[in-house]
Motif scaffolding. Structure first.
Motif, short mmCIF file in Angstrom:
data_model
loop_
_atom_site.label_atom_id
_atom_site.label_comp_id
_atom_site.label_asym_id
_atom_site.label_seq_id
_atom_site.Cartn_x
_atom_site.Cartn_y
_atom_site.Cartn_z
N THR A 229 22.85 -11.76 26.36
CA THR A 229 24.03 -11.44 26.97
C THR A 229 25.33 -12.37 26.36
O THR A 229 24.84 -13.44 25.61
N PHE A 230 26.42 -12.24 26.85
CA PHE A 230 27.65 -12.98 26.29
C PHE A 230 28.07 -13.73 27.53
O PHE A 230 28.76 -13.02 28.21
N ASP A 231 27.82 -14.96 27.48
CA ASP A 231 28.44 -15.82 28.64
C ASP A 231 28.29 -17.22 28.09
O ASP A 231 27.63 -18.04 28.38
N PRO A 232 29.69 -17.56 27.64
CA PRO A 232 29.66 -18.78 27.00
C PRO A 232 29.50 -20.08 27.82
O PRO A 232 29.16 -21.18 27.64
N GLU A 233 29.99 -19.94 29.08
CA GLU A 233 29.92 -20.96 30.30
C GLU A 233 28.39 -21.23 30.43
O GLU A 233 27.78 -22.30 30.44
N THR A 234 27.56 -20.10 30.75
CA THR A 234 26.11 -20.51 31.14
C THR A 234 25.10 -20.21 30.07
O THR A 234 24.03 -20.99 30.20
N THR A 252 33.05 -5.90 17.79
CA THR A 252 33.84 -6.71 18.84
C THR A 252 32.44 -7.62 19.58
O THR A 252 31.35 -7.06 19.27
N VAL A 253 32.72 -8.38 20.43
CA VAL A 253 31.54 -8.87 21.04
C VAL A 253 30.92 -7.92 21.89
O VAL A 253 29.53 -8.18 21.93
N GLN A 254 31.48 -6.89 22.45
CA GLN A 254 30.89 -6.02 23.23
C GLN A 254 29.88 -5.05 22.56
O GLN A 254 28.78 -4.93 22.59
N VAL A 257 26.73 -7.25 21.49
CA VAL A 257 26.02 -7.01 22.70
C VAL A 257 25.10 -5.93 22.66
O VAL A 257 23.81 -5.86 22.92
N SER A 258 25.86 -4.83 22.52
CA SER A 258 25.26 -3.41 22.71
C SER A 258 24.12 -3.23 21.63
O SER A 258 23.15 -2.64 21.88
N ARG A 259 24.52 -3.87 20.26
CA ARG A 259 23.57 -3.45 19.34
C ARG A 259 22.06 -4.64 19.59
O ARG A 259 21.13 -4.29 18.99
N ALA A 260 22.47 -5.35 20.59
CA ALA A 260 21.09 -6.26 21.04
C ALA A 260 20.46 -5.66 21.82
O ALA A 260 19.46 -6.24 22.25
N LYS A 261 20.83 -4.72 22.36
CA LYS A 261 20.21 -4.12 23.49
C LYS A 261 18.64 -3.65 23.13
O LYS A 261 18.38 -3.13 22.26
N GLY A 262 17.63 -4.33 24.32
CA GLY A 262 16.41 -3.92 23.84
C GLY A 262 15.58 -5.03 23.09
O GLY A 262 14.46 -5.13 22.80
#
Ligand code: TYM
Length: 326
Positions: A229-234, A252-254, A257-262
């Protein structure tokens, strides 16, 4: 219109933070602005004394690196800071307009003077020299990573202070941040990727071999959640990989992340390595070709030095006159 200026220390070969935070932007700006200067800032690099032979070598390696990344000496003046003596001269004048407390809180001094117990005067006034670099060419746009923003604020203040005392000479230069303004260390995602990092595994150099890149990314610190997931804080570690992936694959970042699904983070790291390797391979090959011809690199810099001096001279003459030296 306007003039673009930026600088990089002659550390030999840039790392991925330099590339994504600044150099990629340098290359695209040289096609958008008609007046562009990029400087190898050797004066800045001796705040801690360097071995002279190593420094000489690193200056040419940096020149080869910048060319390999796409800096085009036909479009940008690529030069060596110390060879344009006006940088030092303007730095003195600006230093006389800078209060000591203004410099005390800047990050370079706060961090490095602690590491060293006692920092040098050069380390302390380093940001004043940086302001002189920018103002000497009446620059308006300065592409840098996030860690330089406070230095840019000082350059703006000094333009204002000079103009107040001596009349309107300098424009206020704006920082231009890339979308990847801060790349983190692969070993400690709370810190920025930095060439002074002593852990080799923390930084990727733009000329690292595919094997080294894959190894460093495999070892990169993440966390105990396997999903991406993309969550730089946590989740700074995984998010740093997503940032690098997106930037290197120009998606894009989105999308990253979607290419990383699964995929779990382990499998995702392979995807990230592939994107980094694919992007850096032509740069590494071009660097190796360019670095071999030292005389050619030296000639290119000398040409750039001459062109930079031609731009610096009239501004410095104006400054000397305004200050009352002539
Ligand atoms: P330097 O040599 O440390 O870094 C060169 C450029 O790379 C950027 N950068 C990063 N960006 C994103 N993530 C990172 N982890 C990262 N690490 C470095 C920096 O922000 C910089 O843009 N003081 C400057 C050089 C300088 C300069 C100037 C810059 C001297 N005079 C005038 C602009 C204008 C420095 O040490 O950069």
């Amino acid at each position: 219109s306007g003039r673009v200026f930026s600088g990089i220390q002659p550390t030999g070969v840039p790392h991925l933070g330099n590339y994504l935070g600044a150099l990629e932007n340098w290359v695209s700006l040289q096609n958008q602005y008609s007046s562009v200067l990029y400087s190898i800032v050797d004066l800045h690099s001796i705040t801690q004394p360097k071995d002279p032979a190593l420094l000489r070598n690193n200056i040419l390696d940096m020149a080869a690196s910048l060319l390999a990344c796409g800096v085009d000496p036909e479009r940008a003046i690529l030069f060596q800071q110390s060879q344009v003596s006006e940088h030092s001269e303007l730095s003195w004048i600006l230093g006389c307009l800078t209060s000591m407390p203004r410099l005390r809180h800047l990050p370079q001094w706060k961090v490095k003077s602690k590491q060293k117990n006692e920092g040098s005067v050069g380390l302390y006034t380093y940001p004043v020299l940086q302001a002189a670099d920018i103002l000497l060419y009446k620059s308006t746009h300065v592409p840098v990573g996030e860690d330089q923003v406070q230095h840019l604020d000082l350059a703006q203040d000094l333009a204002r202070i000079f103009n107040y005392h001596y009349g309107d000479v300098f424009p206020e230069a704006r920082a231009l941040l890339s979308s990847t303004r801060k790349v983190k260390s692969l070993r400690d995602p709370s810190a920025k990727m930095s060439k002074s990092d002593t852990q080799a595994m923390a930084t990727i150099s733009i000329t690292d071999s595919p094997d080294d890149i894959a190894l460093k990314i495999r070892r990169a610190v993440t966390d105990f959640t396997s999903e991406v997931t993309f969550d730089p804080e946590t989740r700074p570690g995984v998010s740093n990989l997503v940032t690098i992936h997106a930037a290197m694959a120009t998606i894009t970042v989105q999308e990253a992340v979607s290419r990383a699904k699964g995929l779990d983070t382990g499998a995702y790291k392979t995807l990230v390595s592939e994107a980094v390797i694919q992007r850096l391979t032509p740069i590494r090959e071009e660097f190796q070709r360019l670095r071999a011809d030292r005389a050619h690199l030296q000639n290119l810099l000398e040409l750039g030095n001459r062109r930079a001096r031609e731009l610096a001279a009239p501004v410095m003459a104006e400054v000397r006159h305004r200050v009352g030296f002539s």
